[in-house]
Enzyme design. Structure first.
Site, PDB file in Angstrom:
ATOM      1  N   ASP A  97      26.573 108.762   2.216  1.00 18.01           N
ATOM      2  CA  ASP A  97      26.962 109.056   1.127  1.00 18.01           C
ATOM      3  C   ASP A  97      26.543 108.378   0.139  1.00 18.01           C
ATOM      4  O   ASP A  97      27.351 108.453  -1.184  1.00 18.01           O
ATOM      5  CB  ASP A  97      28.597 109.045   1.201  1.00 18.01           C
ATOM      6  N   GLU A 119      25.896 110.573   9.918  1.00 19.43           N
ATOM      7  CA  GLU A 119      27.258 110.301   9.641  1.00 19.43           C
ATOM      8  C   GLU A 119      27.610 111.583   8.723  1.00 19.43           C
ATOM      9  O   GLU A 119      28.152 111.103   7.607  1.00 19.43           O
ATOM     10  CB  GLU A 119      27.282 108.947   8.778  1.00 19.43           C
ATOM     11  N   GLU A 133      30.716 108.633  -3.804  1.00 23.91           N
ATOM     12  CA  GLU A 133      30.435 108.935  -2.451  1.00 23.91           C
ATOM     13  C   GLU A 133      30.874 110.404  -1.910  1.00 23.91           C
ATOM     14  O   GLU A 133      30.236 110.768  -0.969  1.00 23.91           O
ATOM     15  CB  GLU A 133      30.724 107.678  -1.703  1.00 23.91           C
ATOM     16  N   HIS A 206      33.524  95.890  -2.961  1.00 24.69           N
ATOM     17  CA  HIS A 206      32.591  96.220  -3.906  1.00 24.69           C
ATOM     18  C   HIS A 206      32.467  97.520  -4.618  1.00 24.69           C
ATOM     19  O   HIS A 206      31.734  97.979  -5.485  1.00 24.69           O
ATOM     20  CB  HIS A 206      30.945  96.204  -3.198  1.00 24.69           C
ATOM     21  N   ARG A 208      32.485 100.917  -6.669  1.00 27.45           N
ATOM     22  CA  ARG A 208      32.613 101.137  -7.823  1.00 27.45           C
ATOM     23  C   ARG A 208      34.027 101.528  -8.509  1.00 27.45           C
ATOM     24  O   ARG A 208      34.082 101.097  -9.460  1.00 27.45           O
ATOM     25  CB  ARG A 208      31.402 102.394  -8.299  1.00 27.45           C
ATOM     26  N   HIS A 239      29.350  90.521  -2.469  1.00 31.11           N
ATOM     27  CA  HIS A 239      28.342  91.555  -2.778  1.00 31.11           C
ATOM     28  C   HIS A 239      27.414  90.980  -4.163  1.00 31.11           C
ATOM     29  O   HIS A 239      28.052  90.191  -4.744  1.00 31.11           O
ATOM     30  CB  HIS A 239      29.116  92.915  -3.184  1.00 31.11           C
TER      31      HIS A 239
END
Ligand code: UD1
Ligand code: UDP
Length: 366
Positions: A97, A119, A133, A206, A208, A239
Site C-alpha cells: 500500500d 498482499e 495507504e 511512524h 503519517r 524510524h
C-alpha cells in the site's frame, strides 16, 4: 521464459518482497526476474537488501529529506515509465500500500502491462486511515490482474468488490516467510543483556496520520507508564523520519530505561520481538509478525486492515490518545489474565510458504 519485474521502495515492502525475489530467482529456467527499487527509503531499504542478498537491477534513488506524497508519487511514476518501457515485462509485481506500489501499478496500467498485487485485499474501508495507504491499496487492486491475498478475510474483501474469483489466490503473507528464517533460539546481544531481568517492551511508530499531536500523545503515555513501572525496559528502534525523531526525543529523552536506537536490521528486530514481553506500534508488518510469536501488541491506531490478529486476540486497537494508550498499557502490565489472554501464539497471516505459492501460481498462469 517469462519476465517478471518486482518493484518496491520501502523497508516493509523489501522485507516482504525479497523472499519472493529469491524464490523466483531460484526458478531461473522459468522466469527472468528483474528487480526495480524506487529508493523511496534509502538506508532502511538498503539494510533489507543486504540481509537478503538482493541486488536491484534498477535503483531510482528518489528519496529526499522531507519528501511529500507528491514528490514520491510523481518521481516514481515518471521514472517507472522509462524502466517498464525498456524492460517490457510480462508482469509487474508490486506490494501492499505504499506510494511506490501505487505509482508502479499506475505506470504499468498506463503502459498496459499486467500487475500482480502481493498482499492484496486488506481493507479498513476508511480512505483516511491509514492515510494514504488505504487509497493506495484499493487503487492497486483496481488495476491488478492477479491478487495474492494473504488470508481468507482479504480474499472475501476482494470478492465483495466484484474481483474475478479466478484471479484471487490465498497465499499467506510473504512477511511470515521472512520471519521463519530470522528468529534464533537463545539469541543474545548487548541490548538483550541490558534488558535481562526486566520486562522488555518494543516500540515503533511512524504513520503519517499520527505525525504531530497524536504521536506526542503516544510518547507521553509510554513515558508515564515507564516512569511508573520500574521493572520495565523499552527499546525503540526509531524510524528515520525527522518529524518522528523530534517528537520522540522531546517526549522520551531522559528516561534511562528506554533506549532510542537506530533502525535495526530485520533479523535483529525479529529477535528483539521474540525476546519482548509486549509491543506498542502503529506499524502494519509488526501486527502480522507478533501473533506468530505470541507477543501482545497494542496497536496505536484507530483502525486496522489486519483484523485477523484482533480476532486471534493478539492485537488490541488502542487509538492514539494519551489516556487510552496509558490505560491499556498499564492494564497489560498489571493484569496477568489480560496479558495471558493476548499472548497466545497463532498464525493467522501465513505459514512461511507464501513466496513458494506465488511462484507456483505464476508458473502455472503466466
Ligand atoms: C512509508 C510508507 C508507509 C510505510 C512506511 C514504512 C507511503 C505513503 N508511506 O512511509 O506506508 O508504512 O514507509 O516505514 O508510501 N527516511 C530516511 N531514510 C530512510 C527512510 C526514510 O531518511 O531510509 C526519512 C526521509 O526523511 C523521508 C521520511 O523518512 O523523507 C519519510 O519517508 P516516506 O517514505 O516518505 O514515508 P514513511 O513514513 O516512511
Ligand atoms: N523492522 C525492522 N527494523 C526495525 C523496525 C522494524 O526491520 O528497526 C521491520 C519489522 O520487523 C517489520 C517491518 O520492519 O517487518 C515493518 O516496517 P514499518 O513499521 O516501517 O512499516 P509498515 O509495516 O507499517 O508498513
Amino acid at each position: 521464459m517469462k519476465k517478471v519485474m518486482l518493484v518496491f521502495g520501502t523497508r516493509p515492502e523489501a522485507i516482504k518482497m525479497c523472499p519472493l525475489v529469491n524464490e523466483l530467482k531460484r526458478r531461473s529456467a522459468k522466469f527472468k526476474t528483474v528487480v526495480c527499487v524506487t529508493g523511496q527509503h534509502r538506508e532502511m531499504l538498503d539494510q533489507v537488501l543486504c540481509v537478503f542478498g538482493v541486488e536491484p537491477d534498477y535503483d531510482l534513488k528518489i528519496m529526499k529529506p522531507g519528501q511529500t506524497l507528491f514528490d514520491v508519487t510523481s518521481e516514481a511514476l515518471l521514472l517507472m515509465k522509462d524502466v517498464i518501457e525498456r524492460e517490457l515485462p510480462d508482469l509487474v509485481l508490486v506490494h501492499g500500500d505504499t506510494s511506490t506500489s501505487f505509482a508502479a501499478a499506475l505506470a504499468s496500467f498506463y503502459l498496459r502491462v499486467p500487475v500482480g498485487h502481493v498482499e492484496a485485499g486488506l481493507r479498513t474501508y476508511n480512505i483516511r486511515s491509514p492515510w494514504p495507504e488505504e487509497f493506495n491499496r484499493q487503487v492497486v487492486d483496481i488495476v491488478a490482474e492477479y491478487y495474492f491475498a494473504p488470508t481468507e478475510t482479504t480474499r472475501q474483501n476482494l470478492l465483495a468488490e466484484g474481483k474475478d474469483e479466478e484471479r484471487i489466490f490465498v497465499t499467506g503473507n510473504t512477511g511470515i516467510d521472512a520471519l521463519n528464517t530470522t528468529v534464533l533460539p537463545g539469541y543474545r546481544d548487548e541490548m538483550i543483556d541490558w534488558a535481562s531481568g526486566s520486562r522488555l517492551i518494543l516500540i515503533t511508530a511512524h504513520r503519517r496520520e499520527n505525525l504531530g499531536e497524536p504521536m506526542h500523545q503516544m510518547f507521553r503515555a509510554i513515558r508515564r507508564v515507564l516512569d511508573e513501572n520500574l521493572d520495565v525496559k523499552a527499546i525503540y528502534p526509531i524510524h528515520m523520519n525527522p518529524q518522528v525523531r523530534e517528537a520522540a526525543h522531546l517526549e522520551l529523552d531522559g528516561c534511562d530505561r528506554l533506549r532510542i536506537i537506530e533502525p535495526l536490521e530485520v533479523s535483529v528486530f525479529h529477535n528483539y520481538l521474540a525476546a519482548s514481553c509486549l509491543v506498542l506500534t502503529d506499524s502494519g508488518g509488526i501486527q502480522e509478525e507478533a501473533p506468530s510469536l505470541g507477543k501482545p501488541v497494542l496497536v496505536m491506531r484507530d483502525t486496522t486492515e489486519r483484523p485477523e490478529g484482533v480476532e486471534a486476540g493478539t492485537l488490541r486497537l488502542v487509538g492514539t490518545s494519551e489516556e487510552s494508550i496509558y490505560s491499556a498499557f498499564t492494564e497489560l502490565l498489571k493484569d496477568e489474565r489480560s496479558y495471558a489472554s493476548m499472548s497466545k501464539a497463532s498464525n493467522p497471516y501465513g505459514d512461511g510458504f507464501a513466496s513458494m505459492r506465488i511462484a507456483d501460481i505464476l508458473s502455472a498462469r503466466l
